[in-house]
Design an enzyme around this catalytic site. Structure first.
Site, short mmCIF file in Angstrom:
data_model
loop_
_atom_site.label_atom_id
_atom_site.label_comp_id
_atom_site.label_asym_id
_atom_site.label_seq_id
_atom_site.Cartn_x
_atom_site.Cartn_y
_atom_site.Cartn_z
N GLN A 170 -14.55 14.62 -28.13
CA GLN A 170 -15.16 15.77 -27.47
C GLN A 170 -16.67 15.54 -27.39
OE1 GLN A 170 -12.69 18.63 -26.64
NE2 GLN A 170 -11.84 16.57 -26.73
N ALA A 227 -11.18 27.88 -26.79
CA ALA A 227 -10.98 26.43 -26.68
C ALA A 227 -12.12 25.77 -25.90
CB ALA A 227 -9.64 26.15 -26.03
N HIS A 228 -12.02 24.44 -25.80
CA HIS A 228 -13.09 23.66 -25.18
C HIS A 228 -13.25 23.97 -23.70
CE1 HIS A 228 -9.92 20.19 -24.71
NE2 HIS A 228 -9.57 21.28 -24.06
N ASN A 229 -14.51 23.94 -23.26
CA ASN A 229 -14.90 24.12 -21.86
C ASN A 229 -14.67 25.52 -21.32
OD1 ASN A 229 -13.51 21.05 -21.90
ND2 ASN A 229 -15.62 21.18 -21.16
#
Length: 355
Positions: free
Chosen positions: A200, A241-243
């Site tokens: 990441q 979560a990511h993004n």
């Protein structure tokens, strides 16, 4: 005078309200209508609380002009347009403030970190290389601030929080105990029956006046950053979560989960237990009711729901059986039945008209 003992007149001035009654009445705090005593201030927000207000022992009440007119038995008031907002403002007056400054002896801070003189760094805090901590920020014990993290002014970071992933935090942000900001996002590429970890490489950007509850996870982006805009408020036990991008002044209640690369607009409300799948967009001014599952993009503002509302157990079991039976019937058969019922209704209507 104790700063948490204030005259009724002074409290009214703080909320731009009208003081009625004993101007020099000294009050020591806020309380609910049921628990209030003569040194307490309580608020009345609707007609349904009038009986509680009449029976209350509170020394003074925060009310609207219309509510005051119905409270002849009470003497002391602060009259405002929005009692709940006035109450919210006054909670900060009576709140116990953290006034300590400086760095505790057990903290470990890298020499390259920049810590404002007015900040407070608690016991056993670890702060890495090239970090920045702004004026009047409070970092409680056992917090870990990883390399290259920046924290703005007047923030509050509670005990056992971890901030990593080169996260950038604005001013007046509150992060409560045991939350992890900037942890590794859940990114894996499947190949030949195995999951291959994706490093990441993004970060987390948090705007001003954001509140993050306890035991939350805000993952760093895979490539682009995870973004929480100004005024976002997040309850306990929430996963981002990511993004993910969350627009300004949006609220997420406890146990919400938002999957990766989803964008949520401004001024939205996600009630408790809402789940949102990844790679979708939710428009501004959307409310999602509790325990709903959002599986596709929402392009228009409004209130949306999914799931099964609560029923008595026996009724729910019957409904579940009927739902399964409905699912087993082919759609074409259902349409034929509906067409037949409609034809019967039209025939009956025609008969009645002839009579």
């Amino acid at each position: 005078m104790n700063p948490r003992q204030l005259r009724l007149e002074d409290l009214a001035r703080l909320v731009q309200g009208e003081c009625v009654g004993q101007f020099d009445l000294v009050l020591e705090g806020l309380a609910s209508l049921d628990a209030a005593q003569e040194k307490h201030l309580a608020f009345v927000n609707a007609d349904k609380y009038l009986d509680h207000a009449r029976a209350s022992k509170a020394g003074a009440l925060i009310v609207t002009a219309a509510l005051k007119a119905q409270l002849d038995s009470c003497n002391n008031f602060i009259i405002v347009d929005n009692p709940y907002l006035a109450f919210a403002i006054l909670t900060h007056v009576f709140e116990k403030k953290h006034t300590q400054q400086g760095i505790e002896s057990t903290a470990q801070i890298h020499p390259s970190a920049i810590i404002a003189d007015s900040a407070y760094i608690g016991h056993y805090v670890v702060i890495g290389e090239h970090c920045v901590v702004g004026d009047e920020t409070v970092i409680q014990s056992h917090v870990k601030i990883d390399d290259d993290v920046e924290i703005g002014q007047q923030c509050f970071i509670d005990s056992h929080v971890t901030v990593t992933g080169e996260t950038k935090i604005g001013n007046r942000v509150r992060i409560h105990a045991n939350s992890v900001i900037g942890g590794e996002g859940f990114g894996f590429a499947p190949y030949q029956g195995k999951w291959h970890r994706i490093a990441q490489l993004g970060s987390v950007k948090i705007g001003h006046d954001v509140r993050i509850g306890s035991n939350c996870s805000i993952d760093r982006g895979a490539l682009d950053d995870t973004i929480l805009e100004d005024g976002v408020i997040i309850d306990n036990l929430v996963q981002i979560a990511h993004n993910v991008k969350i627009g300004a002044n949006t609220a997420l209640a406890a146990k919400c989960g938002v999957a990766g690369s989803t964008t949520i607009g401004k001024n939205c409300v996600l009630a408790g237990g809402v789940g949102v799948v990844g790679h979708i967009n939710i428009a501004d001014n959307v409310t999602i009711t509790a325990m709903s599952m959002v599986t596709k993009s929402i392009s228009e503002s409004g209130s949306y729901s999914s799931g099964t509302p609560m029923l008595e157990s026996l009724h729910w079991k019957r409904a579940a059986v009927r739902f399964k039976q409905l699912a087993d019937v082919p759609l074409t058969q259902l349409l034929k039945r509906l067409d037949h019922i409609q034809a019967q209704i039209e025939s009956l209507e025609s008969t009645f008209k002839r009579k």
